[in-house]
Design an enzyme around this catalytic site. Structure first.
Site, PDB file in Angstrom:
ATOM      1  N   HIS A 104     -13.132  70.126 -27.476  1.00 22.08           N
ATOM      2  CA  HIS A 104     -13.547  71.299 -27.319  1.00 22.08           C
ATOM      3  C   HIS A 104     -15.158  71.331 -26.967  1.00 22.08           C
ATOM      4  O   HIS A 104     -15.905  70.316 -27.301  1.00 22.08           O
ATOM      5  CB  HIS A 104     -13.510  71.983 -28.587  1.00 22.08           C
TER       6      HIS A 104
ATOM      7  N   SER B 270     -14.390  79.647 -26.300  1.00 18.49           N
ATOM      8  CA  SER B 270     -14.416  79.720 -27.447  1.00 18.49           C
ATOM      9  C   SER B 270     -14.412  80.904 -28.015  1.00 18.49           C
ATOM     10  O   SER B 270     -13.587  81.898 -27.725  1.00 18.49           O
ATOM     11  CB  SER B 270     -15.419  78.750 -27.848  1.00 18.49           C
TER      12      SER B 270
ATOM     13  N   ASP C 113      -8.791  69.279 -29.040  1.00 17.66           N
ATOM     14  CA  ASP C 113      -9.602  70.381 -29.699  1.00 17.66           C
ATOM     15  C   ASP C 113      -8.730  70.663 -30.772  1.00 17.66           C
ATOM     16  O   ASP C 113      -7.353  70.917 -30.372  1.00 17.66           O
ATOM     17  CB  ASP C 113      -9.697  71.418 -28.276  1.00 17.66           C
TER      18      ASP C 113
END
Length: 306
Positions: free
Chosen positions: A277, A153, A247
């Site tokens: 995610h 991320s 995601d």
């Protein structure tokens, strides 16, 4: 593809709770919630040695397999958390597993978080951490020729920008990058932000509010804010990009694969199906999470040389 069963239950619980908005939570609550979520990481891997070190005022944590040889391949790891949360504790089990399964050293860099420290503080710390690990590689037991920059991320974003900064300086480069559903586009211009932005726990609001807090008014098109749109990828080492089907960041990760390939970078990408995610940290409820950790560990140990 349908959501994995364990992740489906997790998502249904989020929806049933009214899709609680990150924007309505204090930073302290968001950080505490992230630490609580580690209960979904599965059984803690114990076949590792862990040392927390301070080198030139920077804190790192070194994860090594038991009875490790003196010198090992290594991953410099940048944690996720939307630039405002996360740290050694939120990623503890995953980094233990990478070190154990990959027979490698995993060195986590603690970078400064917003709102206390805004752009480019995290970027500067990420670069400094990489340079210090390179500088002290012999003392840390790291093979300088087998260093991976890795992150999830926001950490995937930092791994990519750090590699670009290192390339520009010309002192050294990692052997490869592994980017786990990286945050790449602060303008949120891809369709998956709409398709996957509401229901899948880490929402559009979660991601964009993190950007807003960290950027504190910085230009969303800045090449180190939205590296997706850069033109200077040529010369990077090999890159592997992991995306997740449900995601909000899925499309930008896959678009980065296209951009890197067009600019001559050796790049692979894999979309993991039925997951959201953050699934890398959901090993307690997701088979894909357990599988992706083993895949990443293998890649760290078996670096692809170009």
């Amino acid at each position: 593809m349908a959501l994995e069963k364990g992740i489906e239950r997790f998502v249904k619980g989020f929806i049933a709770a009214g899709r609680p908005s990150s924007r309505r939570q204090t930073i302290e609550l968001r950080r505490a919630g992230y630490v609580l979520s580690t209960g979904l990481a599965g059984k803690t891997e114990t076949r590792v040695q862990i040392k927390t070190l301070v080198i030139e005022n920077m804190t790192i944590r070194v994860f090594s397999p038991l009875n490790a040889p003196e010198i090992l391949p290594a991953a410099i790891y940048y944690h996720g958390g939307c630039f405002i949360s996360g740290g050694f504790d939120t990623h503890d089990n995953q980094l233990r597993q990478l070190a154990c399964y990959g027979n490698c050293r995993v060195i986590a860099v603690q970078y400064r978080l917003a709102p206390e420290h805004t752009f480019p503080a995290a970027h500067d710390d990420a670069e400094k951490g990489a340079d210090l690990i390179w500088k002290y590689a012999d003392k840390l037991g790291v093979d300088r020729n087998q260093i991976t920059l890795c992150g999830d991320s926001a950490g995937g974003h930092l791994a990519l920008v750090t590699a670009l900064r290192l390339k520009a300086k010309g002192l050294w480069q990692p052997a490869q990058l592994i980017l786990i559903y990286p945050m790449l586009d602060a303008t949120a211009s891809f369709e998956s932000y709409t398709l996957n932005g509401m229901d899948y726990v880490i929402t559009r609001d979660t991601l964009l509010s993190g950007y807003e807090i960290y950027l504190a008014g910085a230009d969303r098109q800045h090449p180190e804010v939205s590296p997706q749109w850069r033109e200077d990828f040529s010369g990077l080492p090999a890159v592997h990009i992991i995306t997740a089907e449900y995601d909000p960041l899925r499309d930008e990760g896959e678009a980065l694969f296209q951009r890197l390939t067009e600019q001559g970078v050796t790049c692979t990408a894999q979309r993991w199906l039925g997951v959201i995610h953050g699934f890398f940290q959901l090993g307690g409820i997701s088979q894909s999470a357990r599988d992706v950790i083993r895949d990443i560990a293998w890649r760290i140990h078996h670096i692809r040389r170009e």
